[in-house]
Motif scaffolding. Sequence first.
Motif, PDB file in Angstrom:
ATOM      1  N   LEU A 374      -1.356 -15.943  -6.642  1.00 35.80           N
ATOM      2  CA  LEU A 374      -1.829 -15.055  -6.268  1.00 35.80           C
ATOM      3  C   LEU A 374      -0.699 -14.106  -5.595  1.00 35.80           C
ATOM      4  O   LEU A 374       0.264 -14.923  -5.108  1.00 35.80           O
ATOM      5  N   THR A 375      -0.619 -12.876  -5.656  1.00 39.46           N
ATOM      6  CA  THR A 375       0.340 -11.972  -4.991  1.00 39.46           C
ATOM      7  C   THR A 375       0.232 -12.080  -3.878  1.00 39.46           C
ATOM      8  O   THR A 375      -0.926 -12.166  -3.061  1.00 39.46           O
ATOM      9  N   PRO A 376       1.158 -11.643  -2.981  1.00 37.10           N
ATOM     10  CA  PRO A 376       1.092 -11.498  -1.548  1.00 37.10           C
ATOM     11  C   PRO A 376       0.095 -10.542  -1.100  1.00 37.10           C
ATOM     12  O   PRO A 376      -0.505 -10.883  -0.070  1.00 37.10           O
ATOM     13  N   SER A 377      -0.175  -9.522  -1.741  1.00 34.26           N
ATOM     14  CA  SER A 377      -0.950  -8.437  -1.278  1.00 34.26           C
ATOM     15  C   SER A 377      -2.413  -8.791  -1.595  1.00 34.26           C
ATOM     16  O   SER A 377      -3.353  -8.617  -1.015  1.00 34.26           O
ATOM     17  N   GLU A 378      -2.750  -9.786  -2.702  1.00 33.06           N
ATOM     18  CA  GLU A 378      -3.687 -10.277  -2.883  1.00 33.06           C
ATOM     19  C   GLU A 378      -4.151 -11.454  -1.575  1.00 33.06           C
ATOM     20  O   GLU A 378      -5.426 -11.159  -1.009  1.00 33.06           O
ATOM     21  N   VAL A 379      -3.288 -11.963  -1.279  1.00 33.41           N
ATOM     22  CA  VAL A 379      -3.575 -12.986  -0.327  1.00 33.41           C
ATOM     23  C   VAL A 379      -3.976 -12.076   1.052  1.00 33.41           C
ATOM     24  O   VAL A 379      -4.916 -12.517   1.612  1.00 33.41           O
ATOM     25  N   LYS A 380      -3.294 -11.114   1.340  1.00 32.63           N
ATOM     26  CA  LYS A 380      -3.347 -10.320   2.559  1.00 32.63           C
ATOM     27  C   LYS A 380      -4.618  -9.663   2.642  1.00 32.63           C
ATOM     28  O   LYS A 380      -5.574  -9.754   3.396  1.00 32.63           O
ATOM     29  N   ASP A 381      -5.021  -9.072   1.251  1.00 32.83           N
ATOM     30  CA  ASP A 381      -6.579  -8.497   1.298  1.00 32.83           C
ATOM     31  C   ASP A 381      -7.441  -9.523   1.351  1.00 32.83           C
ATOM     32  O   ASP A 381      -8.602  -9.190   2.237  1.00 32.83           O
ATOM     33  N   ILE A 382      -7.227 -10.845   0.763  1.00 25.26           N
ATOM     34  CA  ILE A 382      -8.444 -11.596   1.274  1.00 25.26           C
ATOM     35  C   ILE A 382      -8.454 -12.090   2.480  1.00 25.26           C
ATOM     36  O   ILE A 382      -9.631 -12.119   2.988  1.00 25.26           O
ATOM     37  N   ASN A 383      -7.386 -12.212   2.997  1.00 23.64           N
ATOM     38  CA  ASN A 383      -7.229 -12.457   4.415  1.00 23.64           C
ATOM     39  C   ASN A 383      -7.957 -11.719   5.461  1.00 23.64           C
ATOM     40  O   ASN A 383      -8.795 -11.867   6.350  1.00 23.64           O
TER      41      ASN A 383
END
Length: 587
Positions: A374-383
């Motif tokens: 996962l990209t850092p932004s995907e992780v951030k959006d999920i969080n």
Amino acid sequence: MTVKKRTHYCGNLTISNVGEEVILMGWVNRRRDHGGVIFIDLRDREGLAQIVFNPDINPDSHRGAHAIRSEFVLAVRGTVQGRPAGMENPDLKSGAIEVMVTELEILSEAKTPPFVLNEDAEVSETVRLRYRYLDLRRPEIQKNLILRSKIAAETRRYYQENGFIEVETPVLTKSTPEGARDYLVPSRVNPGMFYALPQSPQLFKQLLMISGFDRYYQIVKCFRDEDLRADRQPEFTQIDVEMSFIAEDDIYRITEGLVAHLFRTCLNTKLQIPFPRLSYADAMEMYGRDNPDIRFALELKDLTHIVRNSALKVFSEVASAGGVIKAMKIEDGKSLTRKDLDGLTDYVSTYGAKGLAWARVNPDGWTSPIFKFLTPSEVKDINNRMDAKEGNVIVFLADSPSIVNDALGNLRNHLARKLNLAHPRQYSFTWVNEFPLFEYSDAEKRYVSKHHPFTSPVMEDIPLLSTDPGRVRARAYDLVLNGTEIGGGSIRIHRQDIQSLIFRTLGLGDEEARRKFGFLLEALEYGTPPHGGIALGFDRLVMIMTGVESIRDVIAFPKTQKATCLLTDAPSEVSIEQLMELSLKIV
RNA sequence: GGGGUCGUAGUUAAGAUGGUUAUAACGCCGGCCUGUCACGCCGGAGGCCGUGGGUUCGAGUCCCAUCGACCCCGCCA
């Protein structure tokens, strides 16, 4: 013999009875023989009383008491006395007193019972059901059936006081298509013809509305020949209700009133009414099931829009194939070991899910098998979407909407049990409404009623009947308690033309509809009031109110999972004469 | 229809890798005991190891089938 008439229940004797001469009758729970004095705990449905045989007081009775064994039935005359100082038993309701026996009669001897029933000894259910009459002597089970009786009595009282009329409906009735498998009863006088036992009194209660009874209720046995579960028996009891000239709110109000009355009178528990309401769509979205347990949060969140184009193929491929990706956040993730998390994958596999991803949330990212995809932004959006903090665990599931909801919805309940998120003495009710009227049956290749074919569609959705039946909403509602559907009902169709339209949508031809339901269609033409009702699963309600895990613990003589009775050995073969009389032949 | 757990004295259970007479607790039977309440102490009886087949010199234990109980999937308008 001078012992004649029982004067008191054993369990009801207290310090206030001291000095009275009493006559008790009951079963020997336990005998303690000290060589001299003999103590016996005598049991009846109200509890235990210690009776004392003292050779110095009454040698005859004391001699007789030597022969006494467990489960003998005794009649004793004696005097209630306070126990000597320091000899009280605080674990017993009658522990401050005992009965000094002056006269003993053994009413009945007893074989040694196959299992000890005077304490919470663990006995297999097979043995319990084989000797159910002994099992039913145990106070824990008696307590359940006594509460069941009270709930039934209070139910009748409530409906009587609210102007409802209890009407009995036939048990030998007509087999109808749709719904569960029928139990059939052959007709002797009409060879080759069969009655069916009712799956519910549905059509009769509607006819009673047409007859003008206006408000009907019945506590009634229903029969469905389907496989059993911990909360399902082939014969079960419903609280069946129907009302005329009403809409959904009237059903909600009268049912909330009933449940609040039952919990107040039977459990001394005050319920908050009205109950919250949830649409079917929202329930599926947030909880994955139409019977959510709302005692705890653990809500499902849809992440499909975030990971639709993810490099992680399981996510992007499922999304492009019309599936969804949903996730659930476990607050106390630290309580789950790696082994636990792997176990969850096994758990969801029973619901058809092919895998389950998980992530431990750390300050600087995740510990997770999928993190590196996962990209850092995907992780951030999920969080952000999950409102995830350090120490949380997120579980993800990607699949078709039905599998995702089914698997995560059940996993949600599973985790709540495992993590003790649901308090057993908390009662969280919710209404679920706006159900779809139909669902598509892959097995039958047609639409089938989700509730039953007499459920009224939402009026504004009627045009959809011919274009998109799957989107038609029903005027149906379920009552859910702690994740169990304890009742369901609907506003019915009261117009013959709409009823015919529904039958047609179900693929039921005019002629077939006439044959199966002609009497109802005809009745609808003779002046039918708008009406609707609800049926509550009485056994399930009693289960939750008594706090037991199995429906068999609130039914006096239940059936096994193979629908047999270990006590009577039913079902059994019948004689050839009986079969011939019924014009039946075993194939 | 399918998946899983289980089946050994009356009951609940223990019996690694196959190996003398199959253990324990409770219950039961007998004896002793005048204040226990899960009474205590001494002694004793009790088993087709669910059933049927197989492997083996030898099976409670391994294999196959079958019966039964429970939990779950499907099913349950």
